[in-house]
Design a protein around this motif. Structure first.
Motif, mmCIF file in Angstrom:
data_model
loop_
_atom_site.group_PDB
_atom_site.id
_atom_site.type_symbol
_atom_site.label_atom_id
_atom_site.label_comp_id
_atom_site.label_asym_id
_atom_site.label_seq_id
_atom_site.Cartn_x
_atom_site.Cartn_y
_atom_site.Cartn_z
ATOM 1 N N THR A 22 0.863 -1.347 -0.273
ATOM 2 C CA THR A 22 -0.163 0.098 0.207
ATOM 3 C C THR A 22 0.969 1.181 0.090
ATOM 4 O O THR A 22 2.150 0.887 0.397
ATOM 5 C CB THR A 22 -0.999 0.256 1.630
ATOM 6 O OG1 THR A 22 0.150 0.489 2.349
ATOM 7 C CG2 THR A 22 -2.135 -1.241 1.331
ATOM 8 N N SER A 48 -3.793 -0.460 -9.375
ATOM 9 C CA SER A 48 -3.649 -0.745 -8.186
ATOM 10 C C SER A 48 -5.258 -2.101 -8.029
ATOM 11 O O SER A 48 -6.304 -2.088 -8.960
ATOM 12 C CB SER A 48 -5.700 0.445 -7.331
ATOM 13 O OG SER A 48 -6.098 0.527 -8.705
ATOM 14 N N GLY A 96 -7.332 -2.803 -5.355
ATOM 15 C CA GLY A 96 -8.400 -2.447 -4.669
ATOM 16 C C GLY A 96 -7.754 -2.831 -2.609
ATOM 17 O O GLY A 96 -6.832 -3.981 -2.680
ATOM 18 N N ASP A 97 -8.799 -2.700 -2.223
ATOM 19 C CA ASP A 97 -8.027 -3.044 -0.646
ATOM 20 C C ASP A 97 -8.492 -4.396 -0.254
ATOM 21 O O ASP A 97 -8.843 -5.167 -1.019
ATOM 22 C CB ASP A 97 -8.937 -2.097 0.727
ATOM 23 C CG ASP A 97 -10.294 -2.101 0.955
ATOM 24 O OD1 ASP A 97 -10.302 -3.270 1.642
ATOM 25 O OD2 ASP A 97 -11.022 -1.702 -0.312
ATOM 26 N N CYS A 102 -7.405 0.362 3.075
ATOM 27 C CA CYS A 102 -6.223 -0.009 1.990
ATOM 28 C C CYS A 102 -5.931 0.450 0.576
ATOM 29 O O CYS A 102 -5.786 -1.129 0.583
ATOM 30 C CB CYS A 102 -5.127 0.991 2.370
ATOM 31 S SG CYS A 102 -4.428 -0.066 3.747
ATOM 32 N N GLU A 103 -5.405 0.888 -0.382
ATOM 33 C CA GLU A 103 -5.219 0.311 -2.030
ATOM 34 C C GLU A 103 -4.391 -0.184 -2.070
ATOM 35 O O GLU A 103 -2.921 0.014 -1.461
ATOM 36 C CB GLU A 103 -5.106 1.809 -2.332
ATOM 37 C CG GLU A 103 -5.348 1.932 -3.577
ATOM 38 C CD GLU A 103 -7.051 1.823 -3.959
ATOM 39 O OE1 GLU A 103 -7.349 0.598 -5.233
ATOM 40 O OE2 GLU A 103 -7.716 1.739 -3.460
ATOM 41 N N HIS A 104 -3.873 -1.426 -2.568
ATOM 42 C CA HIS A 104 -3.009 -1.741 -2.444
ATOM 43 C C HIS A 104 -2.619 -1.836 -4.366
ATOM 44 O O HIS A 104 -3.046 -2.116 -4.714
ATOM 45 C CB HIS A 104 -2.878 -3.537 -2.417
ATOM 46 C CG HIS A 104 -3.260 -4.141 -0.940
ATOM 47 N ND1 HIS A 104 -2.136 -4.418 -0.355
ATOM 48 C CD2 HIS A 104 -3.840 -3.193 -0.048
ATOM 49 C CE1 HIS A 104 -2.015 -4.274 1.066
ATOM 50 N NE2 HIS A 104 -3.437 -4.372 1.571
ATOM 51 N N TYR A 105 -0.805 -1.750 -4.432
ATOM 52 C CA TYR A 105 -0.843 -1.834 -5.869
ATOM 53 C C TYR A 105 0.724 -3.216 -6.227
ATOM 54 O O TYR A 105 0.808 -4.126 -5.546
ATOM 55 C CB TYR A 105 0.143 -0.516 -5.712
ATOM 56 C CG TYR A 105 -0.263 0.342 -5.339
ATOM 57 C CD1 TYR A 105 -1.366 1.289 -6.344
ATOM 58 C CD2 TYR A 105 -0.989 1.167 -4.245
ATOM 59 C CE1 TYR A 105 -1.768 2.725 -5.909
ATOM 60 C CE2 TYR A 105 -1.597 1.973 -4.088
ATOM 61 C CZ TYR A 105 -2.281 2.666 -5.164
ATOM 62 O OH TYR A 105 -2.747 4.245 -4.904
ATOM 63 N N ARG A 129 -10.630 3.370 -8.686
ATOM 64 C CA ARG A 129 -9.949 4.171 -7.119
ATOM 65 C C ARG A 129 -8.813 5.275 -8.408
ATOM 66 O O ARG A 129 -7.589 4.859 -8.644
ATOM 67 C CB ARG A 129 -9.588 3.240 -6.581
ATOM 68 C CG ARG A 129 -9.254 5.019 -5.437
ATOM 69 C CD ARG A 129 -9.657 4.771 -3.662
ATOM 70 N NE ARG A 129 -10.197 5.247 -3.607
ATOM 71 C CZ ARG A 129 -10.366 5.334 -2.073
ATOM 72 N NH1 ARG A 129 -10.974 3.430 -1.681
ATOM 73 N NH2 ARG A 129 -11.802 5.864 -1.169
#
Lengths: 158, 158
Positions: free
Chosen positions: A39, A74, A76-77, A82-85, B158
């Motif tokens: 994240t 991305s 999504g959480d 939180c957003e993960h990449y 997002r």
DNA sequence: ATGCATGCAAACTCTTTGCAAACGC
DNA sequence: GCGTTTGCAAAGAGTTTGCATGCAT
């Protein structure tokens, strides 16, 4: 292998006429090397020792740039809000553990055909995919290593 | 068909010993009837005429309850920054348009086998899935019906 | 030298929480 | 009547933005 992916990211920035600051290079390296789909916050804390003045905003801005260039996706959480990449854009499945919030990869060949069929039959111009299965990872499944209030009875993410 | 699903939701609440307030019933109906995978805000605005004192917090709380009971699934955001919800828990694919942010369903039989294989080979105890393809829907692809600033060049959600 | 990138702080948005009043059972 | 649920307001958390300073090119 990881350096290959890192160069891909860096070349992408260069090709777009953007500047290669030490921060950006470090973020690219982290994304290319880490297997855990970090994240923004994870990246920030990982690089803080190396860049004591690093700002979370810079991390977000860099991730945004990489995302816009189509170099990073991305995910999504993962139930942690939180957003993960992910810098790995090849079609693959992500496995999210709803207890420890770790994300791992799973290779599935059939996915490619699915995407093609979806595109044909839906009329969508598909730009990307997010295929996530969530549940308990083998570790969390057995050991109650991380005893914590089990809240997500549905497994819903977030 | 829709009433069937609505009853499923309501029965779920009843079975859990929870109260059937008019607000909860209305939210369940909306979830069961709507095909567009609404967000909390969409639900709130849709029901406001009927419940002028309805609170967004109530919507969130109800969605949380339904999620915990495993009656509803959260789909993540569709590029609009908010969580979308789905009462259809059968394995299926969601298609997200990155321009108009609409979410639609796509039925794919092969998905079931994929899930089973993933479970076997990964060692995960799978509780759910989120299979989302994002891109341009047929409408947004042709017509520029919904003229709006195109920002998501990467298609990242997002 | 030029102007893009950084970093700080403030702003934003969605979501959650606390608590008194209302209401389902 | 009891205890849950509602609704309001305030808090919380992640992410974004504005702007002056700094640095890559």
């Amino acid at each position: 292998m990881e350096t290959r992916m890192m160069n891909h990211l860096i070349d992408g920035l260069k090709r777009a006429g953007l500047r290669l600051t030490p921060q950006r290079v470090a973020i690219c390296r982290l994304l290319a090397e880490s297997k855990d789909h970090p994240t923004a916050s994870m990246i920030y804390h990982a690089l803080l020792p190396q860049f004591p003045t690093l700002s979370l905003a810079t991390v977000y801005k860099t991730l945004d740039v990489l995302k816009r260039l189509g170099l990073v996706q991305s995910l999504g959480d993962a139930g942690d809000g939180c957003e993960h990449y992910d810098a790995d854009l090849t079609p693959h499945i992500n496995l999210v553990c709803v207890r420890c919030h770790r994300v791992s990869d799973y290779v599935e060949e059939a996915i490619q055909q699915v995407e093609q069929r979806v595109a044909e039959r839906s009329g969508y111009e598909i730009q990307g995919a997010r295929i996530v299965y969530y549940g308990l990872c083998p570790t969390c499944r057995n050991g109650e290593k991380t005893p914590q209030i089990e809240e997500q009875s549905s497994g819903g993410v977030r």
